[in-house]
Write a protein that holds these residues in place. Structure first.
Motif, PDB file in Angstrom:
ATOM      1  N   UNK A 160       0.834  -1.193   0.000  1.00 35.31           N
ATOM      2  CA  UNK A 160       0.000   0.000   0.000  1.00 35.31           C
ATOM      3  C   UNK A 160       0.878   1.256   0.000  1.00 35.31           C
ATOM      4  N   UNK A 161       0.281   2.366  -0.390  1.00 36.93           N
ATOM      5  CA  UNK A 161       1.015   3.631  -0.433  1.00 36.93           C
ATOM      6  C   UNK A 161       1.542   3.991   0.947  1.00 36.93           C
ATOM      7  N   UNK A 162       2.735   4.574   0.984  1.00 34.31           N
ATOM      8  CA  UNK A 162       3.356   4.909   2.264  1.00 34.31           C
ATOM      9  C   UNK A 162       2.638   6.050   2.963  1.00 34.31           C
ATOM     10  N   UNK A 163       1.908   6.857   2.214  1.00 35.09           N
ATOM     11  CA  UNK A 163       1.233   8.020   2.779  1.00 35.09           C
ATOM     12  C   UNK A 163      -0.244   7.969   2.419  1.00 35.09           C
ATOM     13  N   UNK A 164      -1.111   8.214   3.409  1.00 36.26           N
ATOM     14  CA  UNK A 164      -2.542   8.230   3.152  1.00 36.26           C
ATOM     15  C   UNK A 164      -2.973   9.628   2.730  1.00 36.26           C
ATOM     16  N   UNK A 165      -4.183   9.715   2.221  1.00 32.14           N
ATOM     17  CA  UNK A 165      -4.682  11.029   1.806  1.00 32.14           C
ATOM     18  C   UNK A 165      -4.815  11.961   3.009  1.00 32.14           C
ATOM     19  N   UNK A 166      -5.228  11.410   4.149  1.00 36.99           N
ATOM     20  CA  UNK A 166      -5.361  12.222   5.365  1.00 36.99           C
ATOM     21  C   UNK A 166      -4.002  12.789   5.775  1.00 36.99           C
ATOM     22  N   UNK A 167      -2.960  11.951   5.706  1.00 36.00           N
ATOM     23  CA  UNK A 167      -1.609  12.412   6.054  1.00 36.00           C
ATOM     24  C   UNK A 167      -1.134  13.497   5.087  1.00 36.00           C
ATOM     25  N   UNK A 168      -1.410  13.298   3.790  1.00 37.43           N
ATOM     26  CA  UNK A 168      -0.992  14.270   2.793  1.00 37.43           C
ATOM     27  C   UNK A 168      -1.717  15.598   2.983  1.00 37.43           C
ATOM     28  N   UNK A 169      -3.010  15.548   3.226  1.00 32.13           N
ATOM     29  CA  UNK A 169      -3.772  16.776   3.440  1.00 32.13           C
ATOM     30  C   UNK A 169      -3.270  17.523   4.672  1.00 32.13           C
TER      31      UNK A 169
END
Length: 208
Positions: A75-84
């Protein structure tokens, strides 16, 4: 096959919005025993243009892994919540004030005279116009960007601003461009809307 495409097109062009859930409506249409058509209409609130390539890449990778009976991709190392949260954390009082100072006393918005009269009622129907740029022009832009130590995008910005300045008679102007807003490797693997409108204030006075 034509029926599957017709049904997929109807699903993709149907009404969707914050009050019409779900905001993503996947549907798989059977064309034959071996051929299928996947429709994946999604609202911009959850998926921007950059995300489509990420989503397509992940679907293909997971499909290939399933067929090979191997482990699915990580899975991607960064979630959308983390990026936002990371993007929101970059905004400081100092940066906000700098933007405010940069765009203080912005000239009035310039409007072009339309080539054709506007319709009586507006719609979302559109069209694209394509023009082939001569090879000599492309090479000239590339050469100018190298001599000026800027990107070809910077050359196009300058050309557009020069055109606007000539049309409206003002050296001062603001041009808006869409930015993918994905400067890190981890952010380029996240599905979600993070694109933003980037305003650029340009000055054509003197000999720019």
């Amino acid at each position: 096959q034509s029926d599957a495409f017709r049904r997929a097109r109807a699903r993709a062009t149907g009404p969707v919005g914050p009050s019409r859930f779900p905001l993503i409506r996947p549907a798989l249409f059977r064309i034959s025993d071996c051929d299928h058509l996947l429709a994946l209409p999604a609202h911009h609130l959850i998926c921007d243009g950059f995300s489509l390539s990420v989503l397509h890449r992940e679907l293909v990778a997971n499909y290939d892994a399933r067929r090979a009976e191997s482990a699915p991709p990580s899975r991607a190392a960064q979630s959308y919540v983390d990026l936002a949260a990371a993007l929101a954390g970059r905004r400081t009082t100092e940066s906000a004030q700098a933007v405010h100072d940069e765009f203080r006393n912005v000239p009035a918005m310039h409007t072009f005279a339309p080539d054709f009269p506007a319709p009586a009622s507006s719609s979302l129907r559109g069209h694209d116009v394509r023009r082939r740029v001569p090879t000599s022009v492309v090479r000239g832009i590339d050469q100018l960007s190298k001599e000026s130590n800027i990107s070809c995008f910077g050359v196009f910005c300058a050309l557009l601003h020069a055109l606007l300045a000539r049309d409206n008679g003002s050296d001062d102007g603001v041009i808006g461009f869409m930015s993918a807003n994905r400067s890190t490797r981890a952010s380029r693997a996240v599905v979600g809307p993070v694109s933003n409108l980037l305003p650029l204030r340009l000055d054509a006075s003197g000999d720019p």
